[in-house]
Every structure is written in structure tokens, then in C-alpha cells.
Enzyme design. Sequence first.
Site, PDB file in Angstrom:
ATOM      1  N   ARG A  21       0.857  -1.189   0.000  1.00  0.00           N
ATOM      2  CA  ARG A  21       0.000   0.000   0.000  1.00  0.00           C
ATOM      3  C   ARG A  21       0.891   1.236   0.000  1.00  0.00           C
ATOM      4  O   ARG A  21       1.808   1.346   0.796  1.00  0.00           O
ATOM      5  CB  ARG A  21      -0.878  -0.009   1.259  1.00  0.00           C
ATOM      6  CG  ARG A  21      -1.905   1.114   1.332  1.00  0.00           C
ATOM      7  CD  ARG A  21      -2.575   1.167   2.702  1.00  0.00           C
ATOM      8  NE  ARG A  21      -3.188  -0.092   3.098  1.00  0.00           N
ATOM      9  CZ  ARG A  21      -4.397  -0.494   2.719  1.00  0.00           C
ATOM     10  NH1 ARG A  21      -5.130   0.271   1.938  1.00  0.00           N
ATOM     11  NH2 ARG A  21      -4.876  -1.651   3.126  1.00  0.00           N
ATOM     12  N   GLU A  44      -0.533  -8.414  -3.432  1.00  0.00           N
ATOM     13  CA  GLU A  44      -1.735  -7.588  -3.548  1.00  0.00           C
ATOM     14  C   GLU A  44      -1.329  -6.119  -3.537  1.00  0.00           C
ATOM     15  O   GLU A  44      -0.596  -5.683  -2.659  1.00  0.00           O
ATOM     16  CB  GLU A  44      -2.665  -7.889  -2.362  1.00  0.00           C
ATOM     17  CG  GLU A  44      -3.799  -6.909  -2.162  1.00  0.00           C
ATOM     18  CD  GLU A  44      -4.452  -7.043  -0.780  1.00  0.00           C
ATOM     19  OE1 GLU A  44      -4.968  -6.029  -0.279  1.00  0.00           O
ATOM     20  OE2 GLU A  44      -4.427  -8.151  -0.197  1.00  0.00           O
ATOM     21  N   THR A  72      -8.333  -3.606  -1.237  1.00  0.00           N
ATOM     22  CA  THR A  72      -9.162  -2.441  -0.913  1.00  0.00           C
ATOM     23  C   THR A  72     -10.161  -2.174  -2.044  1.00  0.00           C
ATOM     24  O   THR A  72     -10.383  -1.034  -2.453  1.00  0.00           O
ATOM     25  CB  THR A  72      -8.297  -1.192  -0.597  1.00  0.00           C
ATOM     26  OG1 THR A  72      -7.178  -1.589   0.213  1.00  0.00           O
ATOM     27  CG2 THR A  72      -9.068  -0.146   0.184  1.00  0.00           C
ATOM     28  N   LYS A 132     -11.289 -13.227   4.416  1.00  0.00           N
ATOM     29  CA  LYS A 132     -10.230 -12.443   5.057  1.00  0.00           C
ATOM     30  C   LYS A 132     -10.767 -11.938   6.407  1.00  0.00           C
ATOM     31  O   LYS A 132     -11.645 -11.095   6.442  1.00  0.00           O
ATOM     32  CB  LYS A 132      -9.874 -11.261   4.134  1.00  0.00           C
ATOM     33  CG  LYS A 132      -9.048 -10.166   4.774  1.00  0.00           C
ATOM     34  CD  LYS A 132      -8.884  -9.026   3.782  1.00  0.00           C
ATOM     35  CE  LYS A 132      -8.435  -7.747   4.451  1.00  0.00           C
ATOM     36  NZ  LYS A 132      -8.297  -6.638   3.494  1.00  0.00           N
ATOM     37  N   GLY A 161      -2.090  -7.844  11.980  1.00  0.00           N
ATOM     38  CA  GLY A 161      -1.630  -8.448  13.229  1.00  0.00           C
ATOM     39  C   GLY A 161      -0.864  -9.749  13.069  1.00  0.00           C
ATOM     40  O   GLY A 161      -0.453 -10.347  14.061  1.00  0.00           O
ATOM     41  N   GLY A 181       0.988  -7.039   5.584  1.00  0.00           N
ATOM     42  CA  GLY A 181       1.403  -5.788   4.957  1.00  0.00           C
ATOM     43  C   GLY A 181       2.733  -5.323   5.500  1.00  0.00           C
ATOM     44  O   GLY A 181       3.793  -5.852   5.157  1.00  0.00           O
ATOM     45  N   SER A 182       2.686  -4.348   6.426  1.00  0.00           N
ATOM     46  CA  SER A 182       3.926  -3.756   6.940  1.00  0.00           C
ATOM     47  C   SER A 182       4.757  -4.743   7.757  1.00  0.00           C
ATOM     48  O   SER A 182       5.966  -4.569   7.904  1.00  0.00           O
ATOM     49  CB  SER A 182       3.619  -2.514   7.778  1.00  0.00           C
ATOM     50  OG  SER A 182       2.720  -2.852   8.815  1.00  0.00           O
TER      51      SER A 182
END
Length: 216
Positions: A21, A44, A72, A132, A161, A181-182
Site C-alpha cells: 500500500r 496484492e 481495498t 479475510k 496483526g 502488509g507492513s
Amino acid sequence: MSNSQFSEERFQQAPVVGILRGVDHATLDRIIPIYINAGFSTIEITMNTEGATNMIQKLSEEYPQLNVGAGTVCDMDDLEEALKYGAQFIVTPITNEAIIRKCKSLNIPVFPGALTPTEIYKAWTAGATAVKVFPSSQFGIGYIKDVMAPLNKIPLLPTGGVTLENIADFFQAGVTGVGMGSSLFPKQFLKEGFEQQLFDHLKAVKSAYESVFQTA
């Protein structure tokens, strides 16, 4: 629409959806080969990333070994755009039954976001490929175990998480895959000059979940 299709087999070999993202093209070009070399195969790009559709198109054309999806995706306009530019799977933060049904009719895997048992069941019966569970960061592994007790037939993909430290616990609980993600792409490792650190981190994540299957 891209000709390449989502490979379930590739996903099963590395059942992690890497979520990008807000990255720029230069960063994308640098990190994708590292991601592939570390053994991952599903990526993604979120639709609220600037230039997302161009990135999706570029990845699906240049990396046939990758499953490339759009995240998203909240409405039918997002869905249309994503598919037009070659998204091979769709991820949503919400349960939009129209999106799920449309993807099902086109044979495009869809991972809709849901949280409560009712939402999870609704998403699944509407035609989700896997659900999800989002945001998992606020509820953790205990919640996933509780949900899976009665809904064990529904494939779950917890997102948010999931970290290097707890990814094994999620797979131990029986999830189909996870979204990261991060925690998979730490900001500091996306900078130029940190390619080795990013590679080492990705390999560590892969080893952490693989350990579950090696001891099973």
C-alpha cells in the site's frame, strides 16, 4: 484483462498474501524480485495506492510466476478497474456481496473482509474463495480459534496483526493463509540499500510458517 490466471498451486506453496500500500514504482521494481527470490508468489496492490492499476498491469505482465491481485476493492467500479488492468484475484476490506457474486461468476478468486461469525458465514455463502478475517490485529489468534471451532469448513485468511513472531500460531490453528502488509514489508527495509535485510526478513517469515508443516 490479463490472460494469466490465479494459480492455487502457487498460493498453496507459499500461502501468504503480501500487501503493498502506498509504494512507488521505483520501490516496487526493487522489491518484487527480492520477494520472488525469497519464495513468495502472491502479491496484492491496494486500490488506494497511487497508480495501483498500472502497477497491477505491470506485475501481471512482467512476472508470470506471481499471483497479482487488487486489494481495498470496495465497490463495483473498483472491481471493474482492477479486472481491466489484469488483477488475478480480489481482496476487499468489507463484505460486499455483489462483488463476491461477480467474482464468482467470472471465476476470479475473491477474499472478502469480514469479522464476526455472521459476516464470515455471509461472505462464504455468497461465494468467497476464502474469508479475510479483518482486522485480526485487534483480536489475535484466540479469536481465530474461537471462530474456527464452529466454522471449521470455511477457509480463513486472517489479515492484520500477523507477524514473524506469531505466523506459525495462525497456521497451527488451521488457517488457509494469511495477509501481511507492513509486518512482511517493514518500512525501513523498503529503502534503497536495505535489500539484503528485506530478503533475510522475508526468508525468516517463510521459515516460520514452514516449520508448522515440517513438524506436522
